[in-house]
Design a protein around this motif. Sequence first.
Motif, PDB file in Angstrom:
ATOM      1  N   GLY A  98       4.977   9.446  -8.136  1.00 40.79           N
ATOM      2  CA  GLY A  98       6.145   9.411  -9.004  1.00 40.79           C
ATOM      3  C   GLY A  98       7.450   9.223  -8.266  1.00 40.79           C
ATOM      4  O   GLY A  98       8.520   9.531  -8.782  1.00 40.79           O
ATOM      5  N   VAL A  99       7.409   8.701  -7.051  1.00 42.22           N
ATOM      6  CA  VAL A  99       8.603   8.578  -6.222  1.00 42.22           C
ATOM      7  C   VAL A  99       9.396   7.316  -6.535  1.00 42.22           C
ATOM      8  O   VAL A  99      10.552   7.205  -6.178  1.00 42.22           O
ATOM      9  N   GLY A 100       8.815   6.367  -7.207  1.00 41.35           N
ATOM     10  CA  GLY A 100       9.516   5.126  -7.502  1.00 41.35           C
ATOM     11  C   GLY A 100       9.166   4.042  -6.524  1.00 41.35           C
ATOM     12  O   GLY A 100      10.037   3.305  -6.046  1.00 41.35           O
ATOM     13  N   GLY A 101       7.892   3.926  -6.201  1.00 40.51           N
ATOM     14  CA  GLY A 101       7.449   2.920  -5.248  1.00 40.51           C
ATOM     15  C   GLY A 101       7.753   1.510  -5.692  1.00 40.51           C
ATOM     16  O   GLY A 101       8.013   0.638  -4.866  1.00 40.51           O
ATOM     17  N   GLY A 102       7.745   1.255  -7.001  1.00 37.80           N
ATOM     18  CA  GLY A 102       8.075  -0.072  -7.510  1.00 37.80           C
ATOM     19  C   GLY A 102       9.498  -0.470  -7.177  1.00 37.80           C
ATOM     20  O   GLY A 102       9.775  -1.624  -6.852  1.00 37.80           O
ATOM     21  N   THR A 103      10.402   0.486  -7.237  1.00 37.22           N
ATOM     22  CA  THR A 103      11.792   0.224  -6.878  1.00 37.22           C
ATOM     23  C   THR A 103      11.888  -0.121  -5.396  1.00 37.22           C
ATOM     24  O   THR A 103      12.582  -1.057  -5.009  1.00 37.22           O
ATOM     25  N   LEU A 104      11.166   0.620  -4.577  1.00 30.00           N
ATOM     26  CA  LEU A 104      11.165   0.328  -3.142  1.00 30.00           C
ATOM     27  C   LEU A 104      10.555  -1.035  -2.861  1.00 30.00           C
ATOM     28  O   LEU A 104      11.033  -1.764  -2.003  1.00 30.00           O
ATOM     29  N   TYR A 117       2.664  -5.403 -10.478  1.00 36.12           N
ATOM     30  CA  TYR A 117       2.306  -4.359  -9.507  1.00 36.12           C
ATOM     31  C   TYR A 117       2.226  -2.995 -10.192  1.00 36.12           C
ATOM     32  O   TYR A 117       1.397  -2.155  -9.854  1.00 36.12           O
ATOM     33  N   PHE A 118       3.077  -2.790 -11.166  1.00 36.89           N
ATOM     34  CA  PHE A 118       3.162  -1.498 -11.849  1.00 36.89           C
ATOM     35  C   PHE A 118       1.882  -1.160 -12.602  1.00 36.89           C
ATOM     36  O   PHE A 118       1.497   0.007 -12.678  1.00 36.89           O
ATOM     37  N   LEU A 119       1.204  -2.161 -13.155  1.00 34.84           N
ATOM     38  CA  LEU A 119       0.047  -1.893 -14.007  1.00 34.84           C
ATOM     39  C   LEU A 119      -1.068  -1.112 -13.305  1.00 34.84           C
ATOM     40  O   LEU A 119      -1.462  -0.050 -13.800  1.00 34.84           O
ATOM     41  N   ALA A 139       0.831  -1.209   0.000  1.00 36.83           N
ATOM     42  CA  ALA A 139       0.000   0.000   0.000  1.00 36.83           C
ATOM     43  C   ALA A 139       0.869   1.264   0.000  1.00 36.83           C
ATOM     44  O   ALA A 139       0.614   2.207  -0.757  1.00 36.83           O
ATOM     45  N   ALA A 140       1.893   1.276   0.835  1.00 40.79           N
ATOM     46  CA  ALA A 140       2.766   2.453   0.913  1.00 40.79           C
ATOM     47  C   ALA A 140       3.509   2.693  -0.393  1.00 40.79           C
ATOM     48  O   ALA A 140       3.593   3.828  -0.870  1.00 40.79           O
ATOM     49  N   THR A 141       4.022   1.624  -0.991  1.00 40.38           N
ATOM     50  CA  THR A 141       4.742   1.812  -2.255  1.00 40.38           C
ATOM     51  C   THR A 141       3.775   2.169  -3.382  1.00 40.38           C
ATOM     52  O   THR A 141       4.149   2.871  -4.317  1.00 40.38           O
ATOM     53  N   GLY A 142       2.515   1.729  -3.292  1.00 39.86           N
ATOM     54  CA  GLY A 142       1.511   2.121  -4.276  1.00 39.86           C
ATOM     55  C   GLY A 142       1.232   3.611  -4.224  1.00 39.86           C
ATOM     56  O   GLY A 142       1.145   4.283  -5.256  1.00 39.86           O
ATOM     57  N   VAL A 143       1.114   4.152  -3.026  1.00 44.97           N
ATOM     58  CA  VAL A 143       0.910   5.592  -2.866  1.00 44.97           C
ATOM     59  C   VAL A 143       2.118   6.357  -3.386  1.00 44.97           C
ATOM     60  O   VAL A 143       1.988   7.341  -4.118  1.00 44.97           O
ATOM     61  N   LEU A 144       3.310   5.902  -3.042  1.00 44.13           N
ATOM     62  CA  LEU A 144       4.525   6.572  -3.523  1.00 44.13           C
ATOM     63  C   LEU A 144       4.622   6.517  -5.047  1.00 44.13           C
ATOM     64  O   LEU A 144       5.050   7.483  -5.678  1.00 44.13           O
ATOM     65  N   GLY A 164      -3.698   4.221 -12.237  1.00 42.81           N
ATOM     66  CA  GLY A 164      -4.192   5.222 -11.286  1.00 42.81           C
ATOM     67  C   GLY A 164      -3.485   6.550 -11.451  1.00 42.81           C
ATOM     68  O   GLY A 164      -4.113   7.617 -11.474  1.00 42.81           O
ATOM     69  N   SER A 165      -2.176   6.498 -11.590  1.00 45.96           N
ATOM     70  CA  SER A 165      -1.400   7.716 -11.789  1.00 45.96           C
ATOM     71  C   SER A 165      -1.768   8.394 -13.100  1.00 45.96           C
ATOM     72  O   SER A 165      -1.907   9.624 -13.161  1.00 45.96           O
ATOM     73  N   LEU A 166      -1.930   7.601 -14.143  1.00 44.27           N
ATOM     74  CA  LEU A 166      -2.291   8.139 -15.454  1.00 44.27           C
ATOM     75  C   LEU A 166      -3.627   8.869 -15.391  1.00 44.27           C
ATOM     76  O   LEU A 166      -3.776   9.977 -15.934  1.00 44.27           O
ATOM     77  N   TYR A 167      -4.603   8.286 -14.715  1.00 41.88           N
ATOM     78  CA  TYR A 167      -5.919   8.912 -14.588  1.00 41.88           C
ATOM     79  C   TYR A 167      -5.813  10.291 -13.940  1.00 41.88           C
ATOM     80  O   TYR A 167      -6.342  11.285 -14.453  1.00 41.88           O
TER      81      TYR A 167
END
Length: 111
Positions: free
Chosen positions: A21-27, A50-52, A12-17, A57-60
């Motif tokens: 645009g912080v790079g939550g996937g990397t984290l 996970y990225f999809l 959840a935290a990395t999804g919000v990040l 959401g970010s795109l929207y």
Amino acid sequence: MSEWVLPLAVGAATGVLSGFGVGGGTLLLVYMTAFAGVDQHLAQGINLLYFLPTALGSLYYHKKNGYLKKEAIRSAILPGVALAVAGAVAAAFVDTQLLRKAFGLYLLWAG
């Protein structure tokens, strides 16, 4: 039963990040490989899946706020898809230790 709470919180935290645009996937990838003991190849696959939803959401919200540049999007789609597929195929044939070292170097460079 509580063994799923930490992974859920991290996801959840990395999804919000990611949405910011912080790079939550990397984290998330760092968490899975360094703390959760997930194999590098599996962690990369999970990270791609996970990225999809986080990207959608970010795109929207970026579209809603007028932050998208259509010219940049058009020029990035084809090379992005082609290189993502090529990278995924190549990663399947690369030794896990080499992937970990390459990812570590990337994190150092990006930081």
